[in-house]
Write a protein that holds these residues in place. Structure first.
Motif, PDB file in Angstrom:
ATOM      1  N   ARG A  79      83.699 -19.481  43.994  1.00 18.07           N
ATOM      2  CA  ARG A  79      83.235 -19.807  42.636  1.00 18.07           C
ATOM      3  C   ARG A  79      81.740 -20.079  42.607  1.00 18.07           C
ATOM      4  O   ARG A  79      81.021 -19.569  41.741  1.00 18.07           O
ATOM      5  N   ARG A  80      81.260 -20.875  43.569  1.00 22.71           N
ATOM      6  CA  ARG A  80      79.825 -21.210  43.580  1.00 22.71           C
ATOM      7  C   ARG A  80      78.966 -19.977  43.856  1.00 22.71           C
ATOM      8  O   ARG A  80      77.886 -19.829  43.282  1.00 22.71           O
ATOM      9  N   GLU A  81      79.428 -19.096  44.725  1.00 26.29           N
ATOM     10  CA  GLU A  81      78.677 -17.865  44.980  1.00 26.29           C
ATOM     11  C   GLU A  81      78.583 -17.016  43.720  1.00 26.29           C
ATOM     12  O   GLU A  81      77.533 -16.445  43.415  1.00 26.29           O
ATOM     13  N   ALA A  82      79.700 -16.928  42.983  1.00 30.17           N
ATOM     14  CA  ALA A  82      79.693 -16.148  41.743  1.00 30.17           C
ATOM     15  C   ALA A  82      78.743 -16.734  40.711  1.00 30.17           C
ATOM     16  O   ALA A  82      78.195 -16.017  39.873  1.00 30.17           O
ATOM     17  N   GLU A  83      78.534 -18.050  40.782  1.00 28.21           N
ATOM     18  CA  GLU A  83      77.640 -18.728  39.847  1.00 28.21           C
ATOM     19  C   GLU A  83      76.203 -18.777  40.357  1.00 28.21           C
ATOM     20  O   GLU A  83      75.324 -19.336  39.690  1.00 28.21           O
ATOM     21  N   GLY A  84      75.962 -18.201  41.546  1.00 28.56           N
ATOM     22  CA  GLY A  84      74.611 -18.194  42.097  1.00 28.56           C
ATOM     23  C   GLY A  84      74.152 -19.536  42.619  1.00 28.56           C
ATOM     24  O   GLY A  84      72.944 -19.792  42.685  1.00 28.56           O
ATOM     25  N   ARG A  85      75.114 -20.376  43.003  1.00 28.47           N
ATOM     26  CA  ARG A  85      74.759 -21.707  43.510  1.00 28.47           C
ATOM     27  C   ARG A  85      74.978 -21.773  45.012  1.00 28.47           C
ATOM     28  O   ARG A  85      75.794 -21.022  45.569  1.00 28.47           O
ATOM     29  N   PRO A  86      74.268 -22.670  45.700  1.00 27.78           N
ATOM     30  CA  PRO A  86      74.373 -22.738  47.162  1.00 27.78           C
ATOM     31  C   PRO A  86      75.760 -23.171  47.616  1.00 27.78           C
ATOM     32  O   PRO A  86      76.456 -23.911  46.922  1.00 27.78           O
ATOM     33  N   THR A  87      76.150 -22.675  48.789  1.00 31.94           N
ATOM     34  CA  THR A  87      77.449 -23.022  49.361  1.00 31.94           C
ATOM     35  C   THR A  87      77.260 -23.550  50.777  1.00 31.94           C
ATOM     36  O   THR A  87      76.213 -23.368  51.393  1.00 31.94           O
ATOM     37  N   THR A  88      78.292 -24.210  51.272  1.00 33.35           N
ATOM     38  CA  THR A  88      78.279 -24.709  52.640  1.00 33.35           C
ATOM     39  C   THR A  88      79.733 -24.815  53.096  1.00 33.35           C
ATOM     40  O   THR A  88      80.632 -24.248  52.482  1.00 33.35           O
ATOM     41  N   SER A  89      79.956 -25.526  54.186  1.00 31.65           N
ATOM     42  CA  SER A  89      81.311 -25.764  54.652  1.00 31.65           C
ATOM     43  C   SER A  89      81.396 -27.203  55.144  1.00 31.65           C
ATOM     44  O   SER A  89      80.435 -27.969  55.019  1.00 31.65           O
ATOM     45  N   ILE A  90      82.527 -27.544  55.722  1.00 27.48           N
ATOM     46  CA  ILE A  90      82.782 -28.923  56.132  1.00 27.48           C
ATOM     47  C   ILE A  90      83.052 -28.970  57.630  1.00 27.48           C
ATOM     48  O   ILE A  90      83.832 -28.176  58.163  1.00 27.48           O
ATOM     49  N   TYR A  91      82.398 -29.913  58.315  1.00 28.85           N
ATOM     50  CA  TYR A  91      82.758 -30.254  59.683  1.00 28.85           C
ATOM     51  C   TYR A  91      83.783 -31.381  59.627  1.00 28.85           C
ATOM     52  O   TYR A  91      83.610 -32.346  58.871  1.00 28.85           O
ATOM     53  N   LEU A  92      84.828 -31.279  60.456  1.00 23.96           N
ATOM     54  CA  LEU A  92      85.894 -32.275  60.410  1.00 23.96           C
ATOM     55  C   LEU A  92      86.311 -32.681  61.809  1.00 23.96           C
ATOM     56  O   LEU A  92      86.542 -31.819  62.680  1.00 23.96           O
TER      57      LEU A  92
END
Length: 409
Positions: A304-317
């Motif tokens: 969703r964020r990529e489609a909106e042109g916003r930055p993305t990341t992931s989570i370390y757990l």
């Protein structure tokens, strides 16, 4: 309705308010007793603001002649564009702006032009409309909870009598006080759960507030943070940073809560949570379900964020299991209901090793050993690592991507 009826209803309101009846039960019980005493109410609405992270207040409805599909409604901020226009055309908005405390319109006499709601009520057979506001002292108002609003209508020919209105003026403030009492208890519950966590909040409300009073528990510990958060925070605009944090925190917290865990702390981009159960296997499987759900949520969020042109990341757990102390820690003026102990330090160190191990999730050997055999077989070793502040190197594990599936509930 005579004086004895009014006294009986007032006594009932005091009794049920002190007993802690819910707002809807108070409104319905009040209306039913008024009708029994001869006050020809046909519809009623009671409204009170609250203090909640999502919605601004709640409305409660009563109808004498028809069942209601939605007897309770939660509404968002009044300045929200989806609510604003409708709110500004309402009698309550007029009362708040005018600082009047009452508004009456004789619907059967055609007094419906001021507000769209009045014409709707007249078309439905209502003959009279009476709205009231009981304002609270601003010095003791909590958030937007600064008044109690109510509206009453009748289908009685000729509308409300003077005695009807006198009875409402006498009794509605007492109804407002009872509803305010219940709503304040709800506010306290919402606040402690929102800021302390669900389990910690319940414990505090049960009176477990003494400084230094802790219990030793065995728990699965979850520590997660965002990959590359420092670099992201320096590279994106400030108005994008908080929505970024909110989106990823929502993904983590929803996954934890959905699997029965409790979030204890939000530390910047880091989240500390626990999973507890009588059987350690059950707690570990719950944490695995949360991890699997988090992966799904992150995939949807990043798409969703990529489609909106916003930055993305992931989570370390990092996931670990061990004994911790759970309870009130701090000074007499500022307490925190949390977990402490070596296992807490270890789980944060395990999460921090995700970057070095080039894995999104790492599990301790203790966590793997506590899993049922079938689930433990889905974890593979990534080697032994020296954890900062931990005396000996530990073997860490991650999910085998070919075997990792959603564990059974």
């Amino acid at each position: 309705m005579d004086r004895d009826d009014i006294d009986k209803i007032a006594a009932w309101l005091a009794d049920r308010g002190l007993a802690g009846d819910g707002e809807l039960a108070l409104l319905h019980g009040f209306c039913e007793r008024c009708v029994e005493a001869g006050l020809a109410l046909s519809r009623a609405v009671a409204i009170i603001d609250t203090l909640h992270p999502v919605y601004e207040g709640r409305a409660f409805f009563w109808d004498r002649d028809r069942p209601l599909a939605t007897p309770v409604s939660e509404y968002g901020p009044s300045d929200d564009s989806s609510y604003s226009e409708e709110w500004q055309r309402s009698p309550f908005y007029y009362l708040l702006q005018s600082e009047d405390s009452e508004l009456r319109r004789r619907l059967d006499a055609g007094e419906t032009e001021d507000f769209p709601l009045l014409a709707e009520l007249r078309a439905e057979g209502q003959t009279d409309y009476f709205a009231m506001i009981q304002r609270f002292n601003r010095e003791v108002a909590i958030g937007e909870m600064d008044c109690f609003m109510s509206r009453w209508s009748t289908a009685q020919p000729g509308g409300f009598t003077d005695a009807d209105l006198a009875a409402l003026r006498r009794l509605v403030p007492m109804l407002g006080l009872a509803i305010k009492s219940t709503s304040l208890a709800r506010v306290a519950e919402s606040l402690v759960e929102a800021y302390l966590g669900r389990d910690a909040g319940r414990r505090v409300l049960q009176g477990r507030m003494s400084r230094g009073v802790v219990e030793k528990i065995n728990a699965v510990l979850w520590f997660s943070d965002m990959q590359g958060y420092t670099a992201l925070s320096e590279s994106i605009a400030s108005d994008q940073l908080i929505p970024l944090l909110d989106d990823y925190a929502e993904a983590v917290i929803s996954a934890v809560h959905g699997a029965g865990g409790d979030v204890l702390k939000l530390i910047g981009d880091g989240i500390l949570a626990i999973f507890t159960a009588d059987d350690p296997e059950e707690a570990c499987c719950s944490a695995l379900r949360a991890e699997a759900e988090l992966r799904l949520r992150l995939a949807e969020l990043n798409e969703r964020r990529e489609a909106e042109g916003r930055p993305t990341t992931s989570i370390y757990l990092g996931l670990h299991i061990g004994d911790v102390f759970y309870g009130n820690i701090g000074s007499k003026d500022r307490l925190d209901f949390t977990v402490v102990g070596q296992a807490v330090n270890e789980v944060s160190r395990i999460a921090s090793m995700c970057s070095s191990a080039d894995r999104d999730v790492l599990f301790s050997a203790a966590f793997r050993a506590s899993l049922p055999e079938a689930e433990g077989a889905k974890l593979v070793s990534v080697g032994r690592y020296a954890l900062r502040g931990v005396g000996r190197a530990q073997e860490l594990f991650t999910l085998d991507p070919e075997l990792a599936v959603f564990p059974p509930p």
